[in-house]
Design a protein around this motif. Structure first.
Motif, PDB file in Angstrom:
ATOM      1  N   GLY A  27       2.442   1.697  -3.508  1.00  0.00           N
ATOM      2  CA  GLY A  27       1.414   2.146  -4.439  1.00  0.00           C
ATOM      3  C   GLY A  27       1.110   3.626  -4.274  1.00  0.00           C
ATOM      4  O   GLY A  27       1.004   4.365  -5.251  1.00  0.00           O
TER       5      GLY A  27
ATOM      6  N   ILE B 277      -7.527   2.104 -19.003  1.00  0.00           N
ATOM      7  CA  ILE B 277      -7.378   0.728 -18.549  1.00  0.00           C
ATOM      8  C   ILE B 277      -7.589   0.769 -17.043  1.00  0.00           C
ATOM      9  O   ILE B 277      -7.287   1.781 -16.406  1.00  0.00           O
TER      10      ILE B 277
ATOM     11  N   VAL C  71      -2.973   3.719 -16.506  1.00  0.00           N
ATOM     12  CA  VAL C  71      -2.184   2.551 -16.074  1.00  0.00           C
ATOM     13  C   VAL C  71      -1.534   2.819 -14.739  1.00  0.00           C
ATOM     14  O   VAL C  71      -1.562   1.980 -13.844  1.00  0.00           O
ATOM     15  N   ILE C  72      -0.891   3.986 -14.640  1.00  0.00           N
ATOM     16  CA  ILE C  72      -0.137   4.305 -13.436  1.00  0.00           C
ATOM     17  C   ILE C  72      -1.090   4.428 -12.253  1.00  0.00           C
ATOM     18  O   ILE C  72      -0.858   3.875 -11.185  1.00  0.00           O
ATOM     19  N   THR C  73      -2.199   5.140 -12.467  1.00  0.00           N
ATOM     20  CA  THR C  73      -3.175   5.308 -11.395  1.00  0.00           C
ATOM     21  C   THR C  73      -3.640   3.964 -10.866  1.00  0.00           C
ATOM     22  O   THR C  73      -3.579   3.686  -9.666  1.00  0.00           O
TER      23      THR C  73
ATOM     24  N   ALA D 144       0.834  -1.201   0.000  1.00  0.00           N
ATOM     25  CA  ALA D 144       0.000   0.000   0.000  1.00  0.00           C
ATOM     26  C   ALA D 144       0.865   1.246   0.000  1.00  0.00           C
ATOM     27  O   ALA D 144       0.574   2.225  -0.692  1.00  0.00           O
TER      28      ALA D 144
ATOM     29  N   VAL E 211      -6.705  14.931 -11.798  1.00  0.00           N
ATOM     30  CA  VAL E 211      -5.286  15.074 -11.491  1.00  0.00           C
ATOM     31  C   VAL E 211      -4.446  14.701 -12.717  1.00  0.00           C
ATOM     32  O   VAL E 211      -3.263  14.995 -12.786  1.00  0.00           O
ATOM     33  N   LYS E 212      -5.082  14.078 -13.710  1.00  0.00           N
ATOM     34  CA  LYS E 212      -4.463  13.775 -15.000  1.00  0.00           C
ATOM     35  C   LYS E 212      -3.286  12.813 -14.900  1.00  0.00           C
ATOM     36  O   LYS E 212      -2.254  13.013 -15.551  1.00  0.00           O
ATOM     37  N   ILE E 213      -3.403  11.800 -14.066  1.00  0.00           N
ATOM     38  CA  ILE E 213      -2.386  10.753 -14.042  1.00  0.00           C
ATOM     39  C   ILE E 213      -2.817   9.685 -15.044  1.00  0.00           C
ATOM     40  O   ILE E 213      -4.002   9.352 -15.089  1.00  0.00           O
ATOM     41  N   PRO E 214      -1.886   9.171 -15.853  1.00  0.00           N
ATOM     42  CA  PRO E 214      -2.298   8.153 -16.833  1.00  0.00           C
ATOM     43  C   PRO E 214      -2.986   6.966 -16.144  1.00  0.00           C
ATOM     44  O   PRO E 214      -2.583   6.572 -15.050  1.00  0.00           O
TER      45      PRO E 214
ATOM     46  N   SER F 298      -2.274  -1.781  -5.783  1.00  0.00           N
ATOM     47  CA  SER F 298      -1.457  -2.162  -4.625  1.00  0.00           C
ATOM     48  C   SER F 298      -2.017  -1.580  -3.338  1.00  0.00           C
ATOM     49  O   SER F 298      -2.013  -2.242  -2.304  1.00  0.00           O
ATOM     50  N   VAL F 299      -2.484  -0.335  -3.425  1.00  0.00           N
ATOM     51  CA  VAL F 299      -3.012   0.294  -2.215  1.00  0.00           C
ATOM     52  C   VAL F 299      -4.239  -0.468  -1.724  1.00  0.00           C
ATOM     53  O   VAL F 299      -4.338  -0.839  -0.547  1.00  0.00           O
TER      54      VAL F 299
ATOM     55  N   LEU G 258       3.881   5.700  -5.693  1.00  0.00           N
ATOM     56  CA  LEU G 258       3.846   5.813  -7.155  1.00  0.00           C
ATOM     57  C   LEU G 258       2.946   6.966  -7.574  1.00  0.00           C
ATOM     58  O   LEU G 258       3.333   7.815  -8.391  1.00  0.00           O
TER      59      LEU G 258
ATOM     60  N   LEU H  29      -8.312  10.768  -9.779  1.00  0.00           N
ATOM     61  CA  LEU H  29      -6.889  10.821 -10.132  1.00  0.00           C
ATOM     62  C   LEU H  29      -6.691  10.867 -11.648  1.00  0.00           C
ATOM     63  O   LEU H  29      -5.811  11.560 -12.151  1.00  0.00           O
TER      64      LEU H  29
ATOM     65  N   LEU I   5      -2.457   0.944 -11.412  1.00  0.00           N
ATOM     66  CA  LEU I   5      -1.386   0.080 -10.893  1.00  0.00           C
ATOM     67  C   LEU I   5      -1.096   0.468  -9.443  1.00  0.00           C
ATOM     68  O   LEU I   5      -0.917  -0.388  -8.572  1.00  0.00           O
ATOM     69  N   GLY I   6      -1.084   1.775  -9.184  1.00  0.00           N
ATOM     70  CA  GLY I   6      -0.857   2.249  -7.820  1.00  0.00           C
ATOM     71  C   GLY I   6      -1.996   1.866  -6.898  1.00  0.00           C
ATOM     72  O   GLY I   6      -1.775   1.296  -5.826  1.00  0.00           O
ATOM     73  N   THR I   7      -3.242   2.137  -7.346  1.00  0.00           N
ATOM     74  CA  THR I   7      -4.373   1.848  -6.458  1.00  0.00           C
ATOM     75  C   THR I   7      -4.581   0.341  -6.297  1.00  0.00           C
ATOM     76  O   THR I   7      -5.052  -0.102  -5.261  1.00  0.00           O
TER      77      THR I   7
ATOM     78  N   VAL J 241      -6.614  -1.739 -14.005  1.00  0.00           N
ATOM     79  CA  VAL J 241      -6.082  -3.006 -13.511  1.00  0.00           C
ATOM     80  C   VAL J 241      -6.376  -3.185 -12.024  1.00  0.00           C
ATOM     81  O   VAL J 241      -5.932  -4.138 -11.413  1.00  0.00           O
TER      82      VAL J 241
END
Lengths: 345, 340
Positions: free
Chosen positions: A324, B77, B134-136, A321, B129-132, B142-143, A327, B125, B138-140, B79
């Motif tokens: 993530g 996307i 995939v990155i958004t 967490a 916040v304009k984060i791509p 894991s979170v 990132l 986001l 992929l981060g969430t 994920v």
């Protein structure tokens, strides 16, 4: 008072000067383009201080050096990912390449009795080919990197799973196992750390001092412009992904040596750490910007953070967490910095 | 010049519609070929047990695929759907565990709301916040997965804590029918709603417009960010609903298992169903057929004795081949239209 209002005047070169000149926030002029990297160095120091305050064992130098071996695989893969992201692409399949290479090498050696001296080069070539396949599909068929590497993320790990199932192979020769415990004679510096720095320097020179490196940046800034200026775009893309695959293969060998065992689920989800480190290191997720130096610093930042959390008894799942969140914050910060330097620069 | 361009675009749009029909027909044909082939090898394939296991496997997938399809249509996307599914499942499961006799409809609603909230975080986001994407996500991913462990303390919700009434959704259907359980009906209802939404509402049409050409959509005054937000929030809500369906179907919720890697299955089904990875096109019927096809393949492999270890590689192959074939066909069509 009219003299205090900004007045726009045209200089002889046709440039528009503002008078009085806008007040500039100054970092040292030469460092300004490297603001993300500077921020990273500061953050690294902060991470040290936080780590040290959380646990008295953290600032133990041999412990710190030893702990770098735990994330050296992610560090090596981050070097290749830096090229990929600067070129405006993404590779989600690196951790799966690592797993497939590790599995195949183990199967070759343990089940087919191929000597390690042969299995290792085959593994490295395989990794390069797996990466090149990604690159070829993206370049030749003009498919989105995201879709291709998401598919190969599943495919490569799936193949590893078919090869090995739920078994693990561990009958490796003595000399191959435990590379993480080998240190430079007379010092506590692990040899894998030296390997990482050698790779970082070589790849840094490749990215920052060669024509190929410039092509990578041009590709990330504008692929169309790159095509029109005669850059062999397709070949550069394949080369970038092949390089990434090779580095994942090297990381795979190190991981098998370190854990003394090969399994299909090695490094599952490690692409998160790799991408986080690269983005945190100041590489723009939109392509066209980034440095090997930044990624190197950020890799240790993420690594120290994980070590620190580990020392503080934070479970691996909860660390997930944190990484993530990191990132997402890294991308937001880099967007803010980009806007900031565009406004003021 | 203008006239020929106009005709070109008209031609391409009718062609696109016709192509989508052909695509759906191809999936149906493939479905029958697989069923016929597997039945020829092993006649037990068409037993009511296997049909039931296909029908139980598909709803979970279909519900989430409806959202993922919209996300891919708008060139995004997601994920994080597997993690959202796990989070909603574990939280509602814990509520069921700690409050015996808790109303299951209220629980389902809660699951949907939790999913929507997590999806809304993705949406904010990405849209503002304009984060791509995939990155958004992929981060969430894991979170959210991390929080599944933190919230549940790593403990599984056991079958005896899931209300039997909820489990019965996967066992009995309307009028007590055994072949078509309630979860199938729920999935069909979601698909029908998605169909109506994409076809007849303004936001639904905006989804396609945004995916076909984001710049043009913005210039025409389509609220780009709001549409993105709605799509990601809806996807989250559907993943939340799927979390409840998971608890019903499997009778347990495990923090390290529920929904792990589910995003790959969903994306495979959506792409297989003809949604274009470049965005702009995709149909509800195609996606439902894609889910059905993937489910049939899955059960067929089990019947043929192919080990479960092949599953992941097959999803990879399915995504890769579909994307490649689609790209080649599209290029040929573009050549046909532009007459090169």
């Amino acid at each position: 008072m009219p003299s205090e209002r900004p007045v726009e005047t045209a200089s002889p070169e046709g440039k528009i000067d503002r008078w009085p000149p806008p007040r500039r926030w100054r970092l040292d002029g030469r460092l300004r383009p490297f603001l993300p990297e500077v921020v990273d160095v500061v953050l690294l120091f902060l991470a040290f201080m936080v780590g040290a305050s959380l646990s008295p064992y953290f600032l133990d130098v041999p412990f710190l050096l030893d702990s770098t071996t735990l994330y050296i695989e992610a560090a090596i893969m981050a070097l290749g990912m830096t090229f990929v992201i600067i070129s405006g692409n993404i590779d989600l399949s690196v951790a799966s390449i690592l797993a497939l290479v590790a599995t195949l090498m183990a199967v070759l050696h343990v089940e087919l009795n191929v000597p390690m001296e042969v299995a290792i080069p085959i593994a490295l070539i395989l990794g390069t080919l797996l990466g090149a396949l990604n690159g070829w599909l993206i370049a030749r068929l003009r498919l989105p990197a995201l879709a291709v590497t998401l598919a190969t993320l599943a495919l490569y790990r799936g193949l590893a799973q078919i090869l090995l199932g739920d078994h693990s192979l561990s009958q490796f020769p003595q000399w191959f196992v435990g590379i993480d415990r080998v240190t430079v004679p007379g010092t506590p510096i692990p040899i894998v750390l030296i390997m990482f720095f050698v790779l970082a320097i070589v790849l840094g020179l490749l990215l920052h001092k060669t024509v190929f490196g410039r092509w990578v940046y041009t590709l990330g800034t504008s692929e169309e412009a790159a095509r029109y200026s005669g850059i062999p775009v397709n070949r550069v893309k394949v080369a970038i992904f092949a390089l990434n695959g090779l580095l994942a293969a090297i990381a795979g060998l190190i991981m098998v040596s370190r854990l003394a065992v090969a399994r299909y689920d090695h490094a599952r989800g490690l692409e998160l750490d790799v991408i986080t480190a690269v983005v945190l290191g100041g590489t723009s997720i939109y392509g066209g910007r980034g440095t090997i130096f930044g990624s190197t610093i950020a890799v240790f930042l993420v690594g120290f953070l994980r070590t620190g959390l580990g020392v503080a008894n934070v479970k691996a799942e909860s660390q997930l967490a944190v990484v993530g969140t990191l990132l997402i914050i890294a991308v937001i910060a880099s967007n803010v910095i980009a806007r900031f330097s565009r406004l003021r620069g | 010049m203008t006239v020929s361009n106009l005709r070109g675009s008209q031609q391409s749009s009718t062609l696109a519609v016709r192509l989508a029909r052909i695509r759906e027909a191809a999936i149906v044909a493939l479905l029958f070929i697989i069923i016929a082939a597997v039945t020829a090898i092993d006649p037990r394939f068409l037993s009511s047990f296997n049909i039931r296991s296909i029908l139980l496997w598909v709803p979970l997938l279909t519900v989430v695929a409806m959202g993922e399809m919209m996300v891919i249509i708008i060139r995004g996307i997601d994920v994080s759907v597997g993690a959202i599914l796990g989070f909603a499942g574990i939280v509602v499961g814990m509520i069921f565990r700690d409050n015996p006799g808790f109303n299951i409809y209220l629980g389902t609603l809660l699951g949907i709301l939790i999913g929507a909230a997590l999806g809304a975080i993705n949406g904010v986001l990405i849209a503002w916040v304009k984060i791509p994407p995939v990155i958004t996500t992929l981060g969430t991913l894991s979170v959210y997965r991390g929080f599944v462990f933190i919230v549940s303390d790593g403990r599984q919700i056991d079958p005896n804590h899931i209300p039997t009434e909820l489990i019965r959704w996967s066992q009995r259907g309307p009028f007590g029918s055994q072949l078509i359980p309630w979860v199938v009906v729920i999935a069909l209802a979601v698909a029908a709603l998605a169909y109506l939404f994409l076809r007849y509402t303004k936001t639904g049409r905006n989804v396609y417009a945004l995916g076909s050409n984001p710049d043009a959509a913005a210039l025409r005054g389509i609220p780009v960010s709001r549409t993105q937000f709605i799509v990601y929030t809806t996807t989250g809500a559907l993943a939340g609903l799927a979390g409840i369906l998971y608890a019903s179907r499997y009778g347990f919720v495990n923090p390290g298992e529920t929904g792990v890697g589910f995003e790959l299955t969903v994306i495979a089904a959506v792409v297989l169903g003809g949604t274009n990875v470049f965005g702009g096109s995709g149909s509800v019927i195609g996606t439902v057929l894609g889910c059905l096809l993937l489910g049939t393949i899955n059960v067929a492999l089990a019947v043929l004795g192919v080990a479960a270890t092949w599953q992941l590689a097959i999803y990879g192959i399915v995504i890769l081949l579909t994307v490649i074939v689609d790209a080649i066909i599209q290029r040929q069509i573009r050549r046909l239209i532009t007459g090169e």
